[in-house]
Design an enzyme around this catalytic site. Structure first.
Site, PDB file in Angstrom:
ATOM      1  N   GLU A  42       0.704  -0.796  -0.159  1.00 60.17           N
ATOM      2  CA  GLU A  42      -0.014   0.105  -0.324  1.00 60.17           C
ATOM      3  C   GLU A  42       1.133   1.114   0.357  1.00 60.17           C
ATOM      4  OE1 GLU A  42      -2.783   0.198  -1.072  1.00 60.17           O
ATOM      5  OE2 GLU A  42      -3.652  -1.794  -0.593  1.00 60.17           O
ATOM      6  N   TYR A 125      -6.338   7.006   3.366  1.00 58.54           N
ATOM      7  CA  TYR A 125      -6.137   5.574   3.121  1.00 58.54           C
ATOM      8  C   TYR A 125      -5.406   4.517   2.967  1.00 58.54           C
ATOM      9  CZ  TYR A 125      -5.340   2.856  -0.898  1.00 58.54           C
ATOM     10  OH  TYR A 125      -5.441   1.189  -1.825  1.00 58.54           O
ATOM     11  N   ASP A 143      -9.682   6.048  -2.108  1.00 57.68           N
ATOM     12  CA  ASP A 143      -8.861   6.414  -2.909  1.00 57.68           C
ATOM     13  C   ASP A 143      -8.732   7.235  -4.051  1.00 57.68           C
ATOM     14  OD1 ASP A 143      -9.191   4.200  -4.227  1.00 57.68           O
ATOM     15  OD2 ASP A 143      -7.623   3.782  -5.270  1.00 57.68           O
TER      16      ASP A 143
END
Length: 295
Positions: A42, A125, A143
């Site tokens: 991520e 996020y 996102d």
DNA sequence: CAACCGTGGCG
DNA sequence: TCGCCAAGGTT
């Protein structure tokens, strides 16, 4: 009883079913990938395309399979292994996060969103993405893809505006009630934005929710607001910093200041950028005045 | 909140 | 060719 005008299932469920047939087979989505490996993916994916992340992610999780492994690495090793993914401060913060996980969480990745958001480089996020995709906790994950999907599907607008706290509620409202499907919905919404509801030329013809899309039902109107300005790159400090760091990544050890002259000819800007790299902890100066990645 | 922080591929 | 854009975060 059945009204043909009413869809058989909600938008969230439709997206989950679509995901099951259309999703990409990305390595960090495979079964058995632990929360740490998800967290690494991520962070790497922040503003960086999937294709460039894949090989680097494989190398990282093989070399540093746990937070404790990364915490023990030097900044120089981490910066080199980051390669040319861009925004190298992310690499530094990822290492700092590994240290914090060892110190505050027993070397494990927490599932709690607030605990995740307290880690360096982990924001709104990424915290939810890790809780959801890494730990299987149902969380709205927003996102740039999801904001665009919601802007069109729900609000009938061509483009998403600036990120807002209300985005989370918009997405939560679409999620299926079932826990497992809510988790898959969060990936599905992102995937739709990445593969179908893309920024420039959306592929509405193959969209699973095209018949329920407010933007399409409104005739696909053009964006109304002022055109969003794109950041320049050529000639900026960002470019210069990238050039300077590239020299140091490629060097065996410390280099003299003269070795950096070739990276950028203009001395004032070069000096300013070198200073900012030093301030960021991406570069250090040795006792004899040379420059290197921080040991 | 707008500006800043890398890099490279694609239309 | 070159502007647009890509799983954001921090200040």
């Amino acid at each position: 009883m059945d009204d043909p005008a009413v869809p058989a299932s909600g938008i969230g469920d439709t997206l989950v079913d679509w995901y099951d047939t259309a999703a990409r087979d990305l390595p960090w989505r495979r079964p058995g990938v632990d929360p740490w490996a998800v967290l690494v993916s991520e962070v790497m994916l922040q503003q960086t395309p999937v294709a460039r992340v894949e090989p680097v992610w494989h190398a990282w999780v093989a070399r540093w399979p746990t937070p404790a492994d990364l915490a023990a690495a030097s900044p120089a090793e981490v910066i080199r292994a980051w390669g040319k993914l861009g925004y190298p401060r992310r690499a530094l913060r990822l290492r700092e996060t590994a240290v914090a996980l060892v110190e505050r969480h027993g070397g494990a990745v927490p599932a709690d969103v607030a605990a995740l958001e307290a880690l360096p480089g982990i924001g709104t996020y990424t915290a939810r993405a890790v809780a959801c995709f890494g730990h299987g906790r149902p969380q709205p994950v927003v996102d740039t893809n999801v904001r665009r999907v919601v802007a069109r599907l729900v609000h009938g607008r061509a483009e998403a505006g600036t990120a807002r706290a209300a985005d989370l509620a918009d997405v939560a409202a679409l999620a299926p009630a079932d826990r497992d499907r809510a988790v898959r919905f969060s990936v599905a919404a992102m995937e739709l934005g990445a593969l179908v509801c893309v920024a420039r030329t959306p592929r509405c013809a193959v969209c699973p929710v095209r018949d329920r899309c407010a933007w399409r039902l409104a005739g696909s109107p053009a964006a109304d607001g002022p055109p969003r300005r794109v950041q320049r790159f050529a000639g900026t400090d960002r470019q210069v910093r990238g050039r300077l760091l590239d020299v140091l990544r490629g060097a065996e050890g410390p280099v003299p200041a003269s070795a950096l002259d070739d990276a950028w000819g203009e001395a004032v800007q070069r000096g300013r950028c070198l200073d900012s790299l030093l301030a960021d902890g991406l570069v250090e100066q040795t006792a004899d005045g040379r420059f290197a990645l921080p040991a």
